[in-house]
Scaffold this motif. Structure first.
Motif, short mmCIF file in Angstrom:
data_model
loop_
_atom_site.label_atom_id
_atom_site.label_comp_id
_atom_site.label_asym_id
_atom_site.label_seq_id
_atom_site.Cartn_x
_atom_site.Cartn_y
_atom_site.Cartn_z
N TYR A 105 54.92 61.84 117.75
CA TYR A 105 54.38 63.23 117.54
C TYR A 105 52.49 62.65 117.63
O TYR A 105 51.94 61.56 117.01
N CYS A 106 51.77 63.45 117.84
CA CYS A 106 50.45 63.66 118.30
C CYS A 106 50.22 64.98 117.06
O CYS A 106 50.25 64.72 116.80
N ALA A 107 48.49 64.27 116.81
CA ALA A 107 48.19 64.96 115.21
C ALA A 107 46.88 65.29 115.65
O ALA A 107 46.09 64.02 115.41
N ALA A 108 46.31 66.12 115.08
CA ALA A 108 44.60 65.96 115.46
C ALA A 108 43.97 66.28 113.33
O ALA A 108 45.07 67.43 113.10
N ALA A 109 43.33 65.72 113.57
CA ALA A 109 42.44 65.81 112.03
C ALA A 109 41.37 66.26 112.36
O ALA A 109 40.69 65.69 112.23
N ARG A 110 40.92 67.50 111.15
CA ARG A 110 38.94 67.54 111.22
C ARG A 110 38.41 66.18 110.14
O ARG A 110 37.71 65.93 111.03
N TYR A 111 38.85 65.76 109.43
CA TYR A 111 38.60 64.71 108.93
C TYR A 111 39.59 63.36 108.89
O TYR A 111 40.45 63.43 108.18
N CYS A 112 38.95 62.15 109.03
CA CYS A 112 40.26 61.39 108.55
C CYS A 112 38.89 59.80 108.17
O CYS A 112 38.12 59.88 108.52
N SER A 113 39.99 59.15 107.37
CA SER A 113 38.68 57.84 107.74
C SER A 113 40.05 56.66 108.17
O SER A 113 40.81 56.92 108.31
N SER A 114 39.23 54.79 108.15
CA SER A 114 40.21 53.92 107.79
C SER A 114 41.19 53.85 106.86
O SER A 114 42.65 53.09 106.93
N THR A 115 41.27 54.32 105.44
CA THR A 115 42.21 54.54 104.55
C THR A 115 42.85 55.25 104.12
O THR A 115 44.07 55.52 103.79
N ASN A 116 42.66 55.99 105.22
CA ASN A 116 44.62 57.39 104.87
C ASN A 116 45.00 58.13 106.20
O ASN A 116 45.39 58.87 106.45
N TRP A 117 44.27 57.57 106.96
CA TRP A 117 44.58 58.15 108.96
C TRP A 117 46.05 58.37 108.48
O TRP A 117 47.09 58.38 109.51
N ARG A 118 46.82 57.42 107.90
CA ARG A 118 48.13 56.88 108.03
C ARG A 118 48.98 57.97 106.66
O ARG A 118 49.96 58.30 107.20
N VAL A 119 48.31 59.55 106.63
CA VAL A 119 48.47 60.14 105.54
C VAL A 119 48.92 61.75 106.57
O VAL A 119 47.62 61.86 107.05
N GLN A 120 50.39 61.63 106.38
CA GLN A 120 50.43 63.05 107.07
C GLN A 120 49.42 64.01 106.69
O GLN A 120 49.04 65.04 107.96
N SER A 121 49.46 64.07 105.59
CA SER A 121 48.85 65.67 104.27
C SER A 121 47.15 65.89 105.49
O SER A 121 46.37 66.49 105.28
N VAL A 122 46.61 64.86 105.59
CA VAL A 122 45.28 64.58 106.15
C VAL A 122 45.44 65.04 107.80
O VAL A 122 44.27 66.46 108.10
N TYR A 123 45.89 65.53 108.75
CA TYR A 123 46.17 66.00 109.80
C TYR A 123 46.76 67.94 109.60
O TYR A 123 47.80 68.02 108.52
#
Length: 127
Positions: free
Chosen positions: A96-114
């Motif tokens: 799956y590809c996904a887009a997030a308004r905000y992410c960081s090096s510590t949370n990019w693996r978290v699905q709810s970020v996207y």
């Protein structure tokens, strides 16, 4: 608003390569203003983060794919890619590809970020 469509999945032999594409339709923001990630989900397993490009262009990979997978973008085409080399049976999953308004090096693996997700494309690597 973002709509994502993946393509490029398929069935290959172990050791072969595939390149996935994620075409984005974006309104209200530019491509540069999103984090772009690839996730995968194997049967019976949780969805896991594979690779990301953040808003500063910084790239991250899961340990299991580092050195074999490459994430990159064609911003002129609003398309993100995942080049996958030396595929292994353990790489078999829906990607799956996904887009997030905000992410960081510590949370990019978290699905709810996207905020936005594509429909997924199947990748199968057989031994």
């Amino acid at each position: 608003q973002v709509q994502l469509v993946e393509s490029g999945g398929g069935s290959v032999e172990a050791g072969e390569s595939l390149t996935l594409a994620c075409a984005a339709s974006i309104s209200g923001r530019t491509h540069w203003q999103y984090c772009w990630g690839w996730f995968r989900q194997a049967p019976g397993k949780n969805r896991e983060g594979v690779a990301v490009i953040d808003t500063d262009g910084i790239i991250g990979y899961a340990d299991s794919v580092r050195g074999r997978f490459t994430i990159y973008q064609d911003n002129a085409e609003n398309t993100m890619y995942l080049q996958m080399n030396n595929l292994k049976p353990a790489d078999t999953a829906v990607y799956y590809c996904a887009a997030a308004r905000y992410c960081s090096s510590t949370n990019w693996r978290v699905q709810s970020v996207y905020d936005y997700w594509g429909q997924g494309t199947q990748v199968t690597a057989s031994s």
